[in-house]
Scaffold this motif. Structure first.
Motif, mmCIF file in Angstrom:
data_model
loop_
_atom_site.group_PDB
_atom_site.id
_atom_site.type_symbol
_atom_site.label_atom_id
_atom_site.label_comp_id
_atom_site.label_asym_id
_atom_site.label_seq_id
_atom_site.Cartn_x
_atom_site.Cartn_y
_atom_site.Cartn_z
ATOM 1 N N ALA A 96 16.681 66.409 15.800
ATOM 2 C CA ALA A 96 17.556 65.794 14.798
ATOM 3 C C ALA A 96 17.186 64.326 14.608
ATOM 4 O O ALA A 96 17.139 63.823 13.471
ATOM 5 C CB ALA A 96 19.015 65.932 15.222
ATOM 6 N N LEU A 97 16.912 63.619 15.706
ATOM 7 C CA LEU A 97 16.522 62.212 15.619
ATOM 8 C C LEU A 97 15.191 62.054 14.890
ATOM 9 O O LEU A 97 15.002 61.126 14.101
ATOM 10 C CB LEU A 97 16.418 61.609 17.020
ATOM 11 C CG LEU A 97 17.724 61.172 17.669
ATOM 12 C CD1 LEU A 97 17.456 60.652 19.076
ATOM 13 C CD2 LEU A 97 18.400 60.091 16.830
ATOM 14 N N ALA A 98 14.278 62.974 15.155
ATOM 15 C CA ALA A 98 12.985 62.926 14.473
ATOM 16 C C ALA A 98 13.169 63.102 12.969
ATOM 17 O O ALA A 98 12.527 62.410 12.166
ATOM 18 C CB ALA A 98 12.062 64.006 15.031
ATOM 19 N N MET A 99 14.072 63.990 12.578
ATOM 20 C CA MET A 99 14.339 64.203 11.154
ATOM 21 C C MET A 99 14.952 62.965 10.516
ATOM 22 O O MET A 99 14.736 62.683 9.336
ATOM 23 C CB MET A 99 15.263 65.406 10.975
ATOM 24 C CG MET A 99 14.599 66.738 11.295
ATOM 25 S SD MET A 99 15.717 68.158 11.104
ATOM 26 C CE MET A 99 15.922 68.184 9.306
ATOM 27 N N ALA A 100 15.717 62.191 11.304
ATOM 28 C CA ALA A 100 16.334 60.967 10.784
ATOM 29 C C ALA A 100 15.294 59.916 10.429
ATOM 30 O O ALA A 100 15.577 58.988 9.669
ATOM 31 C CB ALA A 100 17.315 60.400 11.810
ATOM 32 N N GLY A 101 14.085 60.064 10.968
ATOM 33 C CA GLY A 101 13.023 59.108 10.678
ATOM 34 C C GLY A 101 12.025 59.594 9.645
ATOM 35 O O GLY A 101 11.041 58.893 9.352
ATOM 36 N N GLU A 102 12.272 60.774 9.076
ATOM 37 C CA GLU A 102 11.337 61.331 8.096
ATOM 38 C C GLU A 102 11.543 60.708 6.708
ATOM 39 O O GLU A 102 12.597 60.134 6.406
ATOM 40 C CB GLU A 102 11.529 62.846 8.010
ATOM 41 C CG GLU A 102 11.184 63.599 9.281
ATOM 42 C CD GLU A 102 9.687 63.637 9.566
ATOM 43 O OE1 GLU A 102 8.902 63.392 8.618
ATOM 44 O OE2 GLU A 102 9.313 63.898 10.717
ATOM 45 N N SER A 103 10.534 60.859 5.866
ATOM 46 C CA SER A 103 10.575 60.264 4.525
ATOM 47 C C SER A 103 11.654 60.887 3.638
ATOM 48 O O SER A 103 12.115 60.255 2.683
ATOM 49 C CB SER A 103 9.205 60.425 3.851
ATOM 50 O OG SER A 103 8.857 61.802 3.740
ATOM 51 N N GLU A 104 12.078 62.111 3.962
ATOM 52 C CA GLU A 104 13.123 62.769 3.171
ATOM 53 C C GLU A 104 14.405 61.950 3.107
ATOM 54 O O GLU A 104 15.134 61.989 2.107
ATOM 55 C CB GLU A 104 13.431 64.157 3.742
ATOM 56 C CG GLU A 104 12.456 65.251 3.366
ATOM 57 C CD GLU A 104 11.225 65.274 4.259
ATOM 58 O OE1 GLU A 104 10.430 66.199 4.129
ATOM 59 O OE2 GLU A 104 11.064 64.337 5.090
ATOM 60 N N VAL A 105 14.693 61.207 4.176
ATOM 61 C CA VAL A 105 15.936 60.420 4.244
ATOM 62 C C VAL A 105 15.974 59.371 3.131
ATOM 63 O O VAL A 105 17.039 59.090 2.562
ATOM 64 C CB VAL A 105 16.082 59.756 5.628
ATOM 65 C CG1 VAL A 105 17.321 58.878 5.680
ATOM 66 C CG2 VAL A 105 16.145 60.821 6.717
ATOM 67 N N GLN A 106 14.817 58.814 2.794
ATOM 68 C CA GLN A 106 14.761 57.785 1.750
ATOM 69 C C GLN A 106 15.051 58.358 0.365
ATOM 70 O O GLN A 106 15.403 57.608 -0.557
ATOM 71 C CB GLN A 106 13.378 57.123 1.756
ATOM 72 C CG GLN A 106 12.983 56.518 3.101
ATOM 73 C CD GLN A 106 14.030 55.566 3.658
ATOM 74 O OE1 GLN A 106 14.558 54.734 2.919
ATOM 75 N NE2 GLN A 106 14.333 55.687 4.947
ATOM 76 N N LYS A 107 14.932 59.668 0.233
ATOM 77 C CA LYS A 107 15.185 60.313 -1.057
ATOM 78 C C LYS A 107 16.653 60.714 -1.224
ATOM 79 O O LYS A 107 17.052 61.135 -2.303
ATOM 80 C CB LYS A 107 14.303 61.554 -1.202
ATOM 81 C CG LYS A 107 12.814 61.260 -1.115
ATOM 82 C CD LYS A 107 12.009 62.562 -1.106
ATOM 83 C CE LYS A 107 10.531 62.298 -0.874
ATOM 84 N NZ LYS A 107 9.750 63.556 -0.769
ATOM 85 N N LEU A 108 17.425 60.587 -0.157
ATOM 86 C CA LEU A 108 18.838 60.954 -0.219
ATOM 87 C C LEU A 108 19.636 59.897 -0.974
ATOM 88 O O LEU A 108 19.271 58.715 -0.980
ATOM 89 C CB LEU A 108 19.412 61.095 1.197
ATOM 90 C CG LEU A 108 18.867 62.231 2.059
ATOM 91 C CD1 LEU A 108 19.311 62.045 3.513
ATOM 92 C CD2 LEU A 108 19.330 63.588 1.539
ATOM 93 N N ASP A 109 20.751 60.314 -1.569
ATOM 94 C CA ASP A 109 21.652 59.329 -2.151
ATOM 95 C C ASP A 109 22.422 58.634 -1.033
ATOM 96 O O ASP A 109 22.243 58.946 0.148
ATOM 97 C CB ASP A 109 22.597 59.979 -3.170
ATOM 98 C CG ASP A 109 23.494 61.060 -2.552
ATOM 99 O OD1 ASP A 109 23.586 61.146 -1.312
ATOM 100 O OD2 ASP A 109 24.110 61.823 -3.317
ATOM 101 N N LYS A 110 23.273 57.674 -1.394
ATOM 102 C CA LYS A 110 23.975 56.888 -0.376
ATOM 103 C C LYS A 110 24.811 57.765 0.555
ATOM 104 O O LYS A 110 24.798 57.589 1.777
ATOM 105 C CB LYS A 110 24.862 55.840 -1.047
ATOM 106 C CG LYS A 110 25.641 54.961 -0.074
ATOM 107 C CD LYS A 110 24.718 54.163 0.832
ATOM 108 C CE LYS A 110 23.960 53.098 0.064
ATOM 109 N NZ LYS A 110 23.119 52.249 0.957
ATOM 110 N N ALA A 111 25.522 58.729 -0.013
ATOM 111 C CA ALA A 111 26.342 59.622 0.815
ATOM 112 C C ALA A 111 25.481 60.403 1.793
ATOM 113 O O ALA A 111 25.842 60.590 2.962
ATOM 114 C CB ALA A 111 27.138 60.575 -0.079
ATOM 115 N N GLY A 112 24.326 60.874 1.323
ATOM 116 C CA GLY A 112 23.423 61.624 2.192
ATOM 117 C C GLY A 112 22.853 60.765 3.303
ATOM 118 O O GLY A 112 22.701 61.215 4.444
#
Length: 240
Positions: A96-112
Motif C-alpha cells: 500500500a505504501l509503495a502504491m502511495a508513491g506511484e505516479s498514479e497518485v498525481q493523476k488523482l483529484d484532490k479527494a483521491g
C-alpha cells in the motif's frame, strides 16, 4: 449502453440494489453484485460495483481483482486508493505504501489524493510506525480551515493517530475540529470526545424499558406487601 435493452435493465436493477444495501446489508449487496457480474462481466461499472461489494464484506482479494479489472477497462486511476487499502486488508501494508508513491497518485483529484494519504497513514500504523503516520497526515489539506467532504475523516484520522501516540490534549483538539466539520455524521468524533472526557451515554430506549419493567412489577409487589401486612395484623396479637 453496450447491452441489449432487457439485459441492461436487469443489470441496472441489480446495481441499484447494490447501492441501496451496501451500507446497511453488505452481504445482501454482495449477492446482488454477483448476479450483475454473471450477467455483464465485461461492463466496467459492474466490475467496480462488484469490487465495492466485496470490499464491504472484507473479501479483499476478490475486491482487488475486480478493481484491477475495472481500471484496465476504463484506464481511470480513481480506484487507486481503495486498491491500496485492499492491500492493507490483505496484510500487505508495505505494498500500500509503495502504491502511495506511484505516479498514479498525481493523476488523482484532490479527494483521491487525500484518500491516498489516509490509506498511507493507515499502512504506517499497521507497521507500528505511529510517528510516521502522524507526519503523513500533516498536510496543507489538514491545516486548511476550508471544509470539504473529506475534511472530517482527515481530521478524525489525525486525532486518532495522536491519541494512539499518547498525545491526548492534541487528540482532543482535533476530534473537536473533526466534529465541527462533520455535519453528516461520517465519523463518531462526538463519541470519542465523550469517551475521553469520561462521559457515559445511556440508551433512552433501554431506560424506558427498565421503567416499564419496574412499573409492571409494582402492582405485584404491592399486593404481596398488602397480603403480608394483613397476615401480620392477624398473627401479631397472638404472638405477643
Amino acid at each position: 449502453m453496450s447491452l441489449p435493452k432487457t439485459l441492461a435493465e436487469d443489470v441496472a436493477r441489480n446495481l441499484v440494489m447494490v447501492a441501496r444495501l451496501i451500507d446497511e446489508d453488505p452481504e445482501q449487496a454482495y449477492a446482488y453484485a454477483r448476479i450483475a457480474l454473471r450477467l455483464a462481466s465485461r461492463v466496467a461499472a459492474v466490475r467496480e460495483a462488484a469490487g465495492f461489494a466485496a470490499y464491504a464484506t472484507q473479501k479483499y482479494s476478490e475486491a482487488l481483482a475486480e478493481f484491477r479489472a475495472a481500471k484496465r477497462m476504463t484506464g481511470s486511476v480513481e480506484l487507486w486508493p481503495v486498491m491500496a487499502d485492499c492491500e492493507r486488508g490483505l496484510g500487505r501494508p508495505e505494498r500500500a505504501l509503495a502504491m502511495a508513491g506511484e505516479s498514479e497518485v498525481q493523476k488523482l483529484d484532490k479527494a483521491g489524493q487525500v484518500e491516498m494519504r489516509l490509506v498511507a497513514a493507515g499502512a504506517r500504523r499497521d507497521m507500528g510506525q505511529l510517528d510516521a503516520a502522524i507526519v503523513t497526515l500533516q498536510s496543507s489539506e489538514l491545516a486548511s480551515n476550508a471544509v470539504h467532504s473529506w475534511t472530517p475523516r482527515l481530521r478524525y484520522a489525525y486525532a486518532d493517530a495522536l491519541l494512539a501516540a499518547g498525545r491526548e490534549d492534541e487528540a482532543r483538539e482535533w476530534f473537536g475540529k473533526a466534529l465541527e466539520a462533520d455535519k453528516d455524521g461520517a465519523t463518531d468524533a462526538s463519541d470519542r470526545l465523550a469517551e475521553m472526557d469520561g462521559v457515559e451515554f445511556v440508551d433512552a430506549l433501554e431506560e424506558d424499558e427498565d421503567v416499564d419493567d419496574a412499573t409492571s412489577a409494582a402492582p405485584a409487589d404491592e399486593e404481596k406487601s398488602d397480603n403480608g401486612d394483613d397476615h401480620k395484623d392477624e398473627e401479631g396479637p397472638a404472638a405477643s
